[in-house]
Design an enzyme around this catalytic site. Sequence first.
Site, PDB file in Angstrom:
ATOM      1  N   LEU A   1      -3.166  -4.001  13.074  1.00 27.67           N
ATOM      2  CA  LEU A   1      -2.593  -2.903  12.457  1.00 27.67           C
ATOM      3  C   LEU A   1      -1.220  -3.745  11.539  1.00 27.67           C
ATOM      4  O   LEU A   1      -1.459  -3.211  10.318  1.00 27.67           O
ATOM      5  CB  LEU A   1      -1.619  -2.043  13.557  1.00 27.67           C
TER       6      LEU A   1
ATOM      7  N   TYR B   1     -17.608  -5.231  22.775  1.00 30.20           N
ATOM      8  CA  TYR B   1     -16.860  -6.447  22.766  1.00 30.20           C
ATOM      9  C   TYR B   1     -16.148  -6.532  24.291  1.00 30.20           C
ATOM     10  O   TYR B   1     -15.733  -7.426  24.713  1.00 30.20           O
ATOM     11  CB  TYR B   1     -15.664  -6.044  21.893  1.00 30.20           C
TER      12      TYR B   1
ATOM     13  N   ASN C   1      -2.559  -5.690  22.076  1.00 30.16           N
ATOM     14  CA  ASN C   1      -2.090  -5.981  20.586  1.00 30.16           C
ATOM     15  C   ASN C   1      -1.059  -7.146  20.537  1.00 30.16           C
ATOM     16  O   ASN C   1      -0.042  -7.219  20.709  1.00 30.16           O
ATOM     17  CB  ASN C   1      -1.509  -4.851  20.006  1.00 30.16           C
TER      18      ASN C   1
ATOM     19  N   GLY D   1     -10.888   9.611  20.958  1.00 28.87           N
ATOM     20  CA  GLY D   1     -10.947   8.811  22.017  1.00 28.87           C
ATOM     21  C   GLY D   1      -9.516   7.967  22.034  1.00 28.87           C
ATOM     22  O   GLY D   1      -9.496   7.321  23.109  1.00 28.87           O
TER      23      GLY D   1
ATOM     24  N   THR E   1     -13.413 -17.066  11.161  1.00 24.85           N
ATOM     25  CA  THR E   1     -12.405 -16.277  10.909  1.00 24.85           C
ATOM     26  C   THR E   1     -11.202 -17.299  10.978  1.00 24.85           C
ATOM     27  O   THR E   1      -9.947 -16.943  10.518  1.00 24.85           O
ATOM     28  CB  THR E   1     -12.099 -15.335  12.263  1.00 24.85           C
ATOM     29  N   GLY E   2     -11.284 -18.490  11.306  1.00 22.76           N
ATOM     30  CA  GLY E   2     -10.265 -19.348  11.545  1.00 22.76           C
ATOM     31  C   GLY E   2     -10.031 -20.072   9.893  1.00 22.76           C
ATOM     32  O   GLY E   2     -10.693 -19.885   8.969  1.00 22.76           O
TER      33      GLY E   2
ATOM     34  N   ARG F   1       1.359   1.715  22.462  1.00 18.08           N
ATOM     35  CA  ARG F   1       0.796   0.706  22.720  1.00 18.08           C
ATOM     36  C   ARG F   1       1.519  -0.532  23.265  1.00 18.08           C
ATOM     37  O   ARG F   1       2.641  -0.438  22.810  1.00 18.08           O
ATOM     38  CB  ARG F   1      -0.252   0.439  21.663  1.00 18.08           C
TER      39      ARG F   1
ATOM     40  N   LYS G   1     -16.352  -9.239  27.328  1.00 15.58           N
ATOM     41  CA  LYS G   1     -15.273 -10.129  28.147  1.00 15.58           C
ATOM     42  C   LYS G   1     -15.409  -9.742  29.152  1.00 15.58           C
ATOM     43  O   LYS G   1     -14.899 -10.781  30.122  1.00 15.58           O
ATOM     44  CB  LYS G   1     -13.928  -9.490  27.216  1.00 15.58           C
TER      45      LYS G   1
ATOM     46  N   ASP H   1     -13.920 -25.300  16.320  1.00 20.51           N
ATOM     47  CA  ASP H   1     -13.890 -23.803  15.939  1.00 20.51           C
ATOM     48  C   ASP H   1     -14.879 -23.890  14.704  1.00 20.51           C
ATOM     49  O   ASP H   1     -15.023 -24.992  14.060  1.00 20.51           O
ATOM     50  CB  ASP H   1     -12.650 -23.529  15.184  1.00 20.51           C
TER      51      ASP H   1
ATOM     52  N   SER I   1      -9.661  -9.400  27.513  1.00 15.23           N
ATOM     53  CA  SER I   1      -9.006  -8.639  26.667  1.00 15.23           C
ATOM     54  C   SER I   1      -8.700  -7.303  27.592  1.00 15.23           C
ATOM     55  O   SER I   1      -9.477  -7.038  28.573  1.00 15.23           O
ATOM     56  CB  SER I   1     -10.013  -8.319  25.507  1.00 15.23           C
TER      57      SER I   1
END
Length: 325
Positions: free
Chosen positions: A187, A141, A170, A281, A35-36, A217, A145, A31, A117
């Site tokens: 979220l 993105y 999610n 969208g 972001t980790g 979702r 994927k 890693d 994803s």
Amino acid sequence: MSWLVTGGAGYIGSHVVEALRAADLSPVVLDDLSTGFAGFVPEGVPFVQGTLLDADLVATTLREHAVTGVIHVAGYKYAGVSVQRPLHTYEQNVSAMLVLMRAMKDAGIDKLVFSSSAATYGTPDVDKVTEATATNPESPYGESKLIGEWMLRDAGVAYGLQHTSLRYFNVVGSGSVSLFDASPHNLFPLVFDMLMRGATPRINGGDYPTPDGTCVRDYVHVADLALAHVAAAQRLDAGKPLERVYNLGSGAGSSVRQIMDAIREVTGIDFTPEVHERRAGDPAQIVASGELAARDLGWQMRHTLHEMVSSAWAARQAAGDAYPR
């Protein structure tokens, strides 16, 4: 013999590492900590800090840790931001995966589980997505994927790479109070941080053709997701057949208002979300069927919505002021 988890110091990757350990498999983490968090890697688990774009580092890691398979979780995961940063997204998600796959081929490693994803579907014209639903990604993105899945498919044909790709929407919750979602775009952490600042969360659109007027979702618990990754790795290890792609979906979904109600109940913070105009969208409902994954990977929703929220909130509280904003 060990399994390399790329991105294993991140929110999802760290849960995969914990699930591998619980299954008596031997994880190794690679890693770059973009972001980790190093603190997410359990004591005793080998941790290599660096980028997948460093071909020499990747090759050395595979060799020195006797890696026999890879669970590829690392990547740039912000769909909306990827529209403004397409080249960065392709570098992190496509170029890096190419380096990884080439190093695996050179080392004779032929097993890969890919964290893909549901963004590969774009905005489908069906309420419930299956693996047969057409892919039509709407962001760099999602495109990156899908390209990753194509690379795996072609490598499988060319030289027998054993692989599968797991698509999901999610990811929420926490399997441990020490592992939390720090994304500035998801979220749950967004709403938690707003409430802790005394701000009022918002709902984008309250007039959709759904039971309560808000978007529906898929929300899946991160620990359930991790178990599916490990189950896929175990099947590859055992030489059992796998589909090229699996959806990890709830089959039903939850509305944004249901999420807000659950957060109000769990946190004890009374609030009434502001309802704003729809975002362009945003489809009314997108959920995925998890039937194939249930058949082959033991996939199931083991956590209720209340448990998803409460576990995420407990991890957020435990992080305290150290929580990155």
